[in-house]
Design a protein around this motif. Sequence first.
Motif, PDB file in Angstrom:
ATOM      1  N   LEU A 121       0.637  -8.768  -5.336  1.00 22.89           N
ATOM      2  CA  LEU A 121       0.418  -9.220  -3.957  1.00 22.89           C
ATOM      3  C   LEU A 121      -0.320 -10.552  -3.915  1.00 22.89           C
ATOM      4  N   ARG A 122      -1.196 -10.782  -4.884  1.00 23.16           N
ATOM      5  CA  ARG A 122      -1.897 -12.075  -4.939  1.00 23.16           C
ATOM      6  C   ARG A 122      -0.920 -13.218  -5.224  1.00 23.16           C
ATOM      7  N   THR A 123       0.126 -12.925  -5.994  1.00 22.73           N
ATOM      8  CA  THR A 123       1.139 -13.973  -6.225  1.00 22.73           C
ATOM      9  C   THR A 123       1.835 -14.310  -4.918  1.00 22.73           C
ATOM     10  N   LEU A 124       2.028 -13.297  -4.070  1.00 18.98           N
ATOM     11  CA  LEU A 124       2.639 -13.538  -2.758  1.00 18.98           C
ATOM     12  C   LEU A 124       1.664 -14.276  -1.841  1.00 18.98           C
ATOM     13  N   GLU A 125       0.370 -13.978  -1.966  1.00 23.96           N
ATOM     14  CA  GLU A 125      -0.634 -14.710  -1.181  1.00 23.96           C
ATOM     15  C   GLU A 125      -0.608 -16.195  -1.521  1.00 23.96           C
ATOM     16  N   GLY A 185       5.972  -8.919  -7.366  1.00 21.69           N
ATOM     17  CA  GLY A 185       5.763  -9.454  -6.018  1.00 21.69           C
ATOM     18  C   GLY A 185       7.076  -9.811  -5.351  1.00 21.69           C
ATOM     19  N   SER A 186       7.963 -10.460  -6.079  1.00 16.98           N
ATOM     20  CA  SER A 186       9.280 -10.827  -5.530  1.00 16.98           C
ATOM     21  C   SER A 186      10.077  -9.588  -5.142  1.00 16.98           C
ATOM     22  N   MET A 187      10.028  -8.560  -5.992  1.00 14.26           N
ATOM     23  CA  MET A 187      10.742  -7.311  -5.697  1.00 14.26           C
ATOM     24  C   MET A 187      10.235  -6.679  -4.403  1.00 14.26           C
ATOM     25  N   ILE A 188       8.913  -6.640  -4.294  1.00 15.58           N
ATOM     26  CA  ILE A 188       8.299  -6.048  -3.099  1.00 15.58           C
ATOM     27  C   ILE A 188       8.661  -6.861  -1.870  1.00 15.58           C
ATOM     28  N   TYR A 189       8.592  -8.194  -1.966  1.00 13.76           N
ATOM     29  CA  TYR A 189       8.890  -9.037  -0.812  1.00 13.76           C
ATOM     30  C   TYR A 189      10.359  -8.942  -0.405  1.00 13.76           C
ATOM     31  N   GLU A 190      11.247  -8.855  -1.370  1.00 16.76           N
ATOM     32  CA  GLU A 190      12.676  -8.659  -1.053  1.00 16.76           C
ATOM     33  C   GLU A 190      12.879  -7.353  -0.310  1.00 16.76           C
ATOM     34  N   TRP A 191      12.164  -6.293  -0.722  1.00 12.37           N
ATOM     35  CA  TRP A 191      12.274  -5.004  -0.044  1.00 12.37           C
ATOM     36  C   TRP A 191      11.736  -5.122   1.386  1.00 12.37           C
ATOM     37  N   MET A 230      -8.443  -5.874   4.601  1.00 12.76           N
ATOM     38  CA  MET A 230      -9.174  -4.605   4.652  1.00 12.76           C
ATOM     39  C   MET A 230      -9.187  -4.150   6.108  1.00 12.76           C
ATOM     40  N   PHE A 231      -8.875  -2.883   6.331  1.00 13.17           N
ATOM     41  CA  PHE A 231      -8.970  -2.338   7.677  1.00 13.17           C
ATOM     42  C   PHE A 231      -9.277  -0.850   7.596  1.00 13.17           C
ATOM     43  N   ASP A 232     -10.190  -0.404   8.424  1.00 12.20           N
ATOM     44  CA  ASP A 232     -10.613   0.995   8.466  1.00 12.20           C
ATOM     45  C   ASP A 232     -10.919   1.553   7.077  1.00 12.20           C
ATOM     46  N   GLY A 233     -11.517   0.757   6.212  1.00 14.33           N
ATOM     47  CA  GLY A 233     -11.866   1.216   4.871  1.00 14.33           C
ATOM     48  C   GLY A 233     -10.699   1.277   3.899  1.00 14.33           C
ATOM     49  N   ASN A 234      -9.541   0.801   4.318  1.00 15.27           N
ATOM     50  CA  ASN A 234      -8.370   0.804   3.448  1.00 15.27           C
ATOM     51  C   ASN A 234      -7.966  -0.629   3.126  1.00 15.27           C
ATOM     52  N   GLU A 235      -7.329  -0.772   1.970  1.00 13.64           N
ATOM     53  CA  GLU A 235      -6.744  -2.068   1.650  1.00 13.64           C
ATOM     54  C   GLU A 235      -5.297  -2.054   2.081  1.00 13.64           C
ATOM     55  N   GLY A 236      -4.880  -3.168   2.590  1.00 14.90           N
ATOM     56  CA  GLY A 236      -3.507  -3.294   3.016  1.00 14.90           C
ATOM     57  C   GLY A 236      -3.035  -4.721   2.811  1.00 14.90           C
ATOM     58  N   VAL A 237      -1.831  -4.959   3.268  1.00 13.23           N
ATOM     59  CA  VAL A 237      -1.281  -6.287   3.124  1.00 13.23           C
ATOM     60  C   VAL A 237      -0.426  -6.575   4.346  1.00 13.23           C
ATOM     61  N   LYS A 238      -0.580  -7.791   4.860  1.00 12.62           N
ATOM     62  CA  LYS A 238       0.292  -8.267   5.938  1.00 12.62           C
ATOM     63  C   LYS A 238       1.290  -9.219   5.301  1.00 12.62           C
ATOM     64  N   PHE A 239       2.536  -8.925   5.540  1.00 13.40           N
ATOM     65  CA  PHE A 239       3.607  -9.774   4.984  1.00 13.40           C
ATOM     66  C   PHE A 239       3.961 -10.840   6.010  1.00 13.40           C
ATOM     67  N   LEU A 240       4.043 -12.072   5.559  1.00 11.22           N
ATOM     68  CA  LEU A 240       4.274 -13.212   6.440  1.00 11.22           C
ATOM     69  C   LEU A 240       5.690 -13.749   6.277  1.00 11.22           C
ATOM     70  N   LYS A 281       3.200 -15.804   1.508  1.00  4.63           N
ATOM     71  CA  LYS A 281       4.133 -14.782   1.978  1.00  4.63           C
ATOM     72  C   LYS A 281       3.428 -13.475   2.320  1.00  4.63           C
ATOM     73  N   ALA A 282       2.129 -13.409   2.015  1.00  4.78           N
ATOM     74  CA  ALA A 282       1.372 -12.186   2.274  1.00  4.78           C
ATOM     75  C   ALA A 282      -0.107 -12.511   2.378  1.00  4.78           C
TER      76      ALA A 282
END
Length: 172
Positions: free
Chosen positions: A149-153, A104-110, A162-172, A157-158
């Motif tokens: 991503l749940r650790t970021l939630e 999660g930290s790696m992804i958020y840093e990116w 769900m949108f248009d049948g897809n899973e996604g993530v909003k980064f905060l 931070k995230a």
Amino acid sequence: MAEVDWPWQYDFPPFFTIQPHLETQNKQIKAWQSLILDYFKNTKSYVLDVRESQNSPLFNNAKINRILFDIFHEFAEPLFICKSGLSFYNNRWYIYWHTPEEWGSMIYEWIQSNGMVNTVCTLYELVSGDNTVGEEFYGLDVDLLLKALRTLEHKKKAEIIMFDGNEGVKFL
């Protein structure tokens, strides 16, 4: 699949047999833990199905005609402990060379370094998109990605959406 550099003990038949001497057995278990983590990291694999393990070159050394599966159940408890980066669920071992928090930290840093805070990404974009090809989390198993991503939630931070049948993530 990436080429694997097997350690010397991989071709040593006793490595595939549980050792009766406790000190030797502990060293054997540590060597297997290290080999498993290195193998999965090198091959960018994240899940081992126990039912299919005997077919894996990791546990089946055809060169010396040895299969770890023969002693797998006897060996499994001390070998696959969560502290070593391994987690078990429903006959599947989740192999962690990074914890979900570290992923999660790696992804958020990116995300931060690419100016993507306050944007939405699909899970596909994160682990299979053209922009993440060189990142360590590229190709990450979706279940492990969701744990990360749940650790970021939890850190606010995230937000997984769900949108248009897809899973996604909003980064905060």
